[in-house]
Design a protein around this motif. Sequence first.
Motif, short mmCIF file in Angstrom:
data_model
loop_
_atom_site.label_atom_id
_atom_site.label_comp_id
_atom_site.label_asym_id
_atom_site.label_seq_id
_atom_site.Cartn_x
_atom_site.Cartn_y
_atom_site.Cartn_z
N ARG A 1 31.12 22.28 58.09
CA ARG A 1 32.11 21.71 59.02
C ARG A 1 32.70 22.77 59.94
NH1 ARG A 1 34.20 19.19 54.25
NH2 ARG A 1 35.92 20.68 54.37
N GLY A 2 32.18 23.99 59.85
CA GLY A 2 32.67 25.06 60.72
C GLY A 2 33.71 25.95 60.08
N GLY A 3 33.93 25.77 58.79
CA GLY A 3 34.90 26.62 58.09
C GLY A 3 34.38 28.04 57.97
N LYS A 4 35.30 28.93 57.74
CA LYS A 4 34.95 30.34 57.63
C LYS A 4 35.62 30.92 56.40
CE LYS A 4 35.34 34.70 60.11
NZ LYS A 4 35.95 35.41 61.23
N ILE A 5 34.89 31.71 55.63
CA ILE A 5 35.43 32.36 54.45
C ILE A 5 35.70 33.81 54.79
CG2 ILE A 5 34.97 33.06 52.08
CD1 ILE A 5 33.19 30.58 51.83
N GLU A 6 36.93 34.23 54.58
CA GLU A 6 37.32 35.61 54.86
C GLU A 6 37.59 36.32 53.54
OE1 GLU A 6 40.52 35.87 57.65
OE2 GLU A 6 39.69 34.25 58.85
N GLU A 7 37.04 37.51 53.40
CA GLU A 7 37.27 38.29 52.19
C GLU A 7 38.55 39.10 52.36
OE1 GLU A 7 34.93 41.56 49.50
OE2 GLU A 7 33.80 40.18 50.73
N VAL A 8 39.38 39.08 51.34
CA VAL A 8 40.66 39.78 51.37
C VAL A 8 40.61 40.92 50.37
CG1 VAL A 8 43.15 39.52 51.02
CG2 VAL A 8 41.84 37.63 51.95
N ASP A 9 41.20 42.05 50.74
CA ASP A 9 41.24 43.20 49.85
C ASP A 9 41.91 42.81 48.53
OD1 ASP A 9 41.20 45.74 48.80
OD2 ASP A 9 42.86 46.49 50.03
N THR A 10 41.37 43.29 47.43
CA THR A 10 41.90 42.92 46.12
C THR A 10 43.31 43.44 45.90
OG1 THR A 10 40.86 44.86 45.13
CG2 THR A 10 39.63 42.78 45.04
N ALA A 11 43.73 44.45 46.65
CA ALA A 11 45.07 45.00 46.49
C ALA A 11 46.09 44.27 47.37
CB ALA A 11 45.07 46.49 46.83
N PHE A 12 45.67 43.28 48.14
CA PHE A 12 46.56 42.55 49.03
C PHE A 12 47.57 41.73 48.24
CE2 PHE A 12 47.67 38.67 51.33
CZ PHE A 12 48.24 39.23 52.46
N ARG A 13 48.83 41.82 48.63
CA ARG A 13 49.88 41.00 48.02
C ARG A 13 50.64 40.29 49.12
NH1 ARG A 13 52.79 43.06 42.83
NH2 ARG A 13 54.03 41.31 43.51
N ALA A 14 50.80 38.99 48.97
CA ALA A 14 51.53 38.23 49.97
C ALA A 14 53.03 38.50 49.87
CB ALA A 14 51.26 36.74 49.79
N ASP A 15 53.49 38.77 48.66
CA ASP A 15 54.91 39.05 48.48
C ASP A 15 55.08 40.50 48.03
OD1 ASP A 15 53.67 38.54 46.06
OD2 ASP A 15 55.50 37.82 45.11
N ALA A 16 55.91 41.23 48.72
CA ALA A 16 56.14 42.63 48.37
C ALA A 16 56.87 42.71 47.03
CB ALA A 16 56.96 43.30 49.46
#
Length: 71
Positions: free
Chosen positions: A43-58
């Motif tokens: 359907r045109g979706g895209k999968i983005e890889e995120v760094d494993t150390a990424f945190r949305a909340d500090a």
Amino acid sequence: MSEFDESNVEPSGNWDGDDNHSVAGRARVRAQLQADIDAFLNRGGKIEEVDTAFRADAPRKVDVGFNNRSL
């Protein structure tokens, strides 16, 4: 509203089955997940890889006077 609004997500497959812990059940869950991924990409979706150390909340610093006790 949350960052990911699930109100427009189509339900797919039966993920609440009692047999999800057997080898055959896990194979069915994997197959359904792969079918969902393929449909999303088609359907045109895209999968983005995120760094494993990424945190949305500090990480928050604990307040020194927490509950009137020193830590």
